[in-house]
Design a protein around this motif. Structure first.
Motif, mmCIF file in Angstrom:
data_model
loop_
_atom_site.group_PDB
_atom_site.id
_atom_site.type_symbol
_atom_site.label_atom_id
_atom_site.label_comp_id
_atom_site.label_asym_id
_atom_site.label_seq_id
_atom_site.Cartn_x
_atom_site.Cartn_y
_atom_site.Cartn_z
ATOM 1 N N HIS A 1 -3.402 37.905 23.477
ATOM 2 C CA HIS A 1 -3.704 37.307 24.784
ATOM 3 C C HIS A 1 -4.419 35.977 24.578
ATOM 4 O O HIS A 1 -5.127 35.789 23.597
ATOM 5 N N ASN A 2 -4.252 35.069 25.522
ATOM 6 C CA ASN A 2 -4.597 33.672 25.307
ATOM 7 C C ASN A 2 -5.041 33.042 26.628
ATOM 8 O O ASN A 2 -4.603 33.474 27.699
ATOM 9 N N ALA A 3 -5.892 32.020 26.557
ATOM 10 C CA ALA A 3 -6.418 31.379 27.774
ATOM 11 C C ALA A 3 -5.580 30.174 28.195
ATOM 12 O O ALA A 3 -4.868 29.568 27.387
ATOM 13 N N GLU A 4 -5.736 29.827 29.463
ATOM 14 C CA GLU A 4 -5.038 28.688 30.052
ATOM 15 C C GLU A 4 -5.392 27.406 29.286
ATOM 16 O O GLU A 4 -6.541 27.193 28.899
ATOM 17 N N GLY A 5 -4.380 26.574 29.051
ATOM 18 C CA GLY A 5 -4.631 25.281 28.411
ATOM 19 C C GLY A 5 -4.568 25.316 26.894
ATOM 20 O O GLY A 5 -4.556 24.266 26.245
ATOM 21 N N ASN A 6 -4.535 26.499 26.295
ATOM 22 C CA ASN A 6 -4.463 26.584 24.832
ATOM 23 C C ASN A 6 -3.012 26.559 24.353
ATOM 24 O O ASN A 6 -2.098 26.894 25.101
ATOM 25 N N MET A 7 -2.830 26.218 23.077
ATOM 26 C CA MET A 7 -1.490 26.240 22.485
ATOM 27 C C MET A 7 -0.920 27.664 22.551
ATOM 28 O O MET A 7 -1.666 28.633 22.617
ATOM 29 N N GLU A 8 0.407 27.748 22.542
ATOM 30 C CA GLU A 8 1.029 29.071 22.547
ATOM 31 C C GLU A 8 0.697 29.788 21.239
ATOM 32 O O GLU A 8 0.564 29.152 20.188
ATOM 33 N N GLN A 9 0.559 31.117 21.300
ATOM 34 C CA GLN A 9 0.182 31.854 20.088
ATOM 35 C C GLN A 9 0.881 33.207 19.974
ATOM 36 O O GLN A 9 0.446 34.076 19.217
ATOM 37 N N ASP A 10 1.974 33.382 20.730
ATOM 38 C CA ASP A 10 2.732 34.621 20.547
ATOM 39 C C ASP A 10 3.326 34.625 19.133
ATOM 40 O O ASP A 10 3.540 33.561 18.533
ATOM 41 N N PRO A 11 3.596 35.802 18.576
ATOM 42 C CA PRO A 11 4.025 35.853 17.176
ATOM 43 C C PRO A 11 5.400 35.238 16.900
ATOM 44 O O PRO A 11 5.781 35.106 15.732
ATOM 45 N N ALA A 12 6.115 34.831 17.955
ATOM 46 C CA ALA A 12 7.431 34.214 17.736
ATOM 47 C C ALA A 12 7.372 32.689 17.756
ATOM 48 O O ALA A 12 8.354 32.022 17.441
ATOM 49 N N VAL A 13 6.214 32.115 18.109
ATOM 50 C CA VAL A 13 6.155 30.669 18.350
ATOM 51 C C VAL A 13 5.933 29.852 17.078
ATOM 52 O O VAL A 13 6.165 28.647 17.054
ATOM 53 N N PHE A 14 5.493 30.523 15.999
ATOM 54 C CA PHE A 14 5.135 29.784 14.780
ATOM 55 C C PHE A 14 6.295 29.630 13.798
ATOM 56 O O PHE A 14 6.116 29.125 12.695
ATOM 57 N N GLY A 15 7.467 30.138 14.181
ATOM 58 C CA GLY A 15 8.616 29.978 13.297
ATOM 59 C C GLY A 15 8.970 31.245 12.534
ATOM 60 O O GLY A 15 8.336 32.294 12.662
ATOM 61 N N LYS A 16 10.010 31.073 11.694
ATOM 62 C CA LYS A 16 10.678 32.213 11.066
ATOM 63 C C LYS A 16 9.773 33.038 10.139
ATOM 64 O O LYS A 16 9.765 34.261 10.176
ATOM 65 N N GLU A 17 9.009 32.361 9.282
ATOM 66 C CA GLU A 17 8.214 33.074 8.265
ATOM 67 C C GLU A 17 7.106 33.904 8.928
ATOM 68 O O GLU A 17 6.906 35.068 8.585
ATOM 69 N N PHE A 18 6.409 33.303 9.882
ATOM 70 C CA PHE A 18 5.349 34.004 10.621
ATOM 71 C C PHE A 18 5.957 35.213 11.347
ATOM 72 O O PHE A 18 5.421 36.328 11.279
ATOM 73 N N ALA A 19 7.063 34.980 12.029
ATOM 74 C CA ALA A 19 7.716 36.051 12.800
ATOM 75 C C ALA A 19 8.110 37.212 11.886
ATOM 76 O O ALA A 19 7.952 38.382 12.249
ATOM 77 N N LYS A 20 8.583 36.869 10.694
ATOM 78 C CA LYS A 20 9.013 37.897 9.728
ATOM 79 C C LYS A 20 7.835 38.787 9.314
ATOM 80 O O LYS A 20 7.945 40.013 9.246
#
Length: 553
Positions: A357-376
């Motif tokens: 969970h994340n606050a308004e105005g912050n960068m996205e931080q869902d586990p799919a937003v950082f690219g392939k390696e992070f998601a894996k």
């Protein structure tokens, strides 16, 4: 105020009230929690789907941003059961509405997600704007008619300031009329937004002023002789004046009960609305809140220190009889970083309540937003969680029936080992599964204490040579160290992207033998979301034992 002194001693100083002392004699820490929850009410049995991974943020801002997030989670096959909606789904942050411009098509979209086997949770706040045109905002008009608000000392409604436009009034959930009002509106909301659970926030109650308008009167209730070291040394700071009137008495006496009094009616209406087991998540809790709700650890920060502190919070709330507990993964305030968020996703995959969970105005931080390696890496870690959900669910059964903790400290299992008493960097699921996360930046190993038992590395299944000592364990970026204690049998199930799918998969047993070549464990199973299956005895319970000589199921 609670202060520690080296004696060792605790000193409690209170503004007053009725002090009832109960002593629970244990003798073990686990026994103490069992006895405590017997007195205050056992924790509720959560729905199976609520043990899956939850995603949330304040500030998607539009249904398009929400859909984009959901789609990339699905693109990377990241296990993911529940989508939360924070206040930006509402029209101008008003309860029981949705934004028909920025979130046009939201009711249909929620139905679509449900068809795909997902669930959703909507937020509701405990304040209602009084300044809409008369006749245009039913929650206020109906509340006014039914007389459901917290009042000033003169009997007029207390008026403060919160998220909605204009000024707000505050429902008094200790009043039976308010429960009726709330129930009616939550049932009507269900006809518009097909929710599965309700998240109740800001229910301390939070008010953006120091007391309500025009300020708190000068009297000894608003300014008692002793005030603890709290914000601004004022009991009214960011809330209502202590001499406000609730149905049960003065706010001075009922302040800490506000969230507690909102939780049970919300639990009951969610069951009524859905016909299924309720999901209620509350920011404010009190003794006994675990009977009807779970909790998250509030507005934390995207900092390494906060990630470490979250373990302490999770362990504490298990002591309080609120085992359905977690922190905002990757942090709520501030921007997170790639490495912090990755390590936090690894730890958060093992919170009893696992939500990013994340606050308004912050960068996205869902586990799919950082690219392939992070998601894996996030996918692999969440798949471990999902594979062990039958074990976690069984722990929640034990908690509901016997009052056990779900997440517990090493000290709970190895009480006589002094070394375990100060450990807050690792923890256990039940008696048998140890999680030892990386809690520092740029670190690729962890010093783990192994109490006296046979321990197996979860990944290699090899028994360790470590016992009653610290060992340095490798922890590359792709891995969180996990260990299984010998002598236990853990039920597991092949993972999937939702629990709706994983519940159809084959089961297995992890049999970890102790030094005598023996192990035991259990599995609780039911349909996952029917109400009172345990009370109605509509469930399956297996006890497993294994020894080199014979095995029994």
């Amino acid at each position: 105020d609670v202060s520690l002194s080296p004696n060792p001693a605790l000193t409690f100083r209170t503004i007053g009230g009725i002090l009832d002392f109960y002593v629970f004699l244990g003798p073990t820490p686990e026994n103490v929690v069992q006895q405590y929850t017997e007195a205050i009410g056992r924790p509720h049995m959560p729905a199976y789907w609520s043990l899956g991974f939850h995603l949330s943020r304040w500030g998607y801002g539009s249904i398009d941003a929400l859909k984009k997030t959901v789609d990339r989670m699905h693109y990377y096959d990241i296990p993911y059961d529940v989508q939360h909606l924070d206040i930006d789904y509402m029209e101008r942050r008003m309860d029981f509405t949705y934004d028909k411009v920025n979130y046009a098509g939201l009711p249909e979209y929620l139905k679509q997600l449900k068809k795909e086997g997902m669930h959703n949770v909507v937020i509701l706040d405990p304040f209602i704007t009084k300044d809409e045109e008369p006749g245009t905002y039913r929650p206020y008009d109906l509340g006014e008619e039914m007389g459901v608000w917290v009042n000033n000392s003169d009997g007029t409604p207390a008026v403060g300031k919160a998220w909605p436009p204009g000024d707000s009034v505050f429902p008094d959930y200790t009043n039976p009329s308010t429960v009726e009002w709330w129930t009616q509106l939550c049932l009507e909301l269900k006809d518009v937004l097909d929710y599965d659970g309700i998240w109740i926030d800001m229910n301390e109650p939070s008010n953006f002023l120091k007391g309500q308008f025009p300020g708190c009167a000068a009297n000894n209730i608003n300014n008692p002789p002793f005030i603890p070291t709290i914000t601004d040394r004022s009991l009214a700071q960011k809330t209502l004046c202590p001499d406000s009137k609730t149905y049960l008495g003065e706010h001075y006496d009922t302040h800490s009960l506000f969230g507690w009094s909102q939780t049970e009616p919300t639990f009951n209406v969610v069951q009524q609305a859905t016909g299924k087991r309720a999901f209620v998540l509350s920011r404010s809790t009190f003794v006994g809140s675990g009977k009807h709700g779970g909790h998250w650890l509030g507005d934390n920060f995207s900092q390494w220190r906060d990630m470490h502190l979250s373990i302490i919070g999770v362990l504490e709330f298990n002591l309080f009889g609120i085992p359905y507990i977690g922190a905002d993964i990757c942090g709520f305030n501030y921007n997170t970083t790639y490495e912090l968020c990755l390590r936090w996703m690894q730890l958060g995959s093992f919170y009893p309540f696992s939500r990013n969970h994340n606050a308004e105005g912050n960068m996205e931080q869902d586990p799919a937003v950082f690219g392939k390696e992070f998601a894996k890496i996030a996918r692999a870690t969440l798949r471990i969680r999902y594979s062990l959900l039958p074990y976690l669910y069984t722990l929640f059964y034990e908690s509901h029936v016997h009052g056990n903790t779900v997440a517990r400290s090493l000290m709970h299992e190895f009480t006589t080992d002094q070394q375990t008493h100060g450990i807050d960097t690792a923890f256990l699921w039940g008696p048998a599964f140890m999680i030892a996360p990386v809690l520092e930046e740029a670190t690729r190993s962890v010093d783990v204490y192994f109490p006296e038992a046979r321990w197996y590395d979860y990944y290699t299944v090899l028994p360790s040579t470590w016992t009653k000592k610290y060992a340095t364990v490798a922890a590359p970026l792709s891995k969180i160290p996990l260990f299984i204690r010998g002598g236990y049998i853990l039920p597991e199930q092949a993972p999937a992207t939702t629990t709706t799918k994983s519940r159809l998969n084959p089961f297995g047993l992890i049999i970890a033998l102790d030094e005598q070549g023996e192990a035991s464990g259990s599995l609780f199973w039911d349909d996952g979301d029917s109400i009172d299956t345990i009370e109605k005895e509509n469930y399956f319970l297996a006890k497993y034992t294994f020894s080199k000589v014979s095995s029994n199921v």
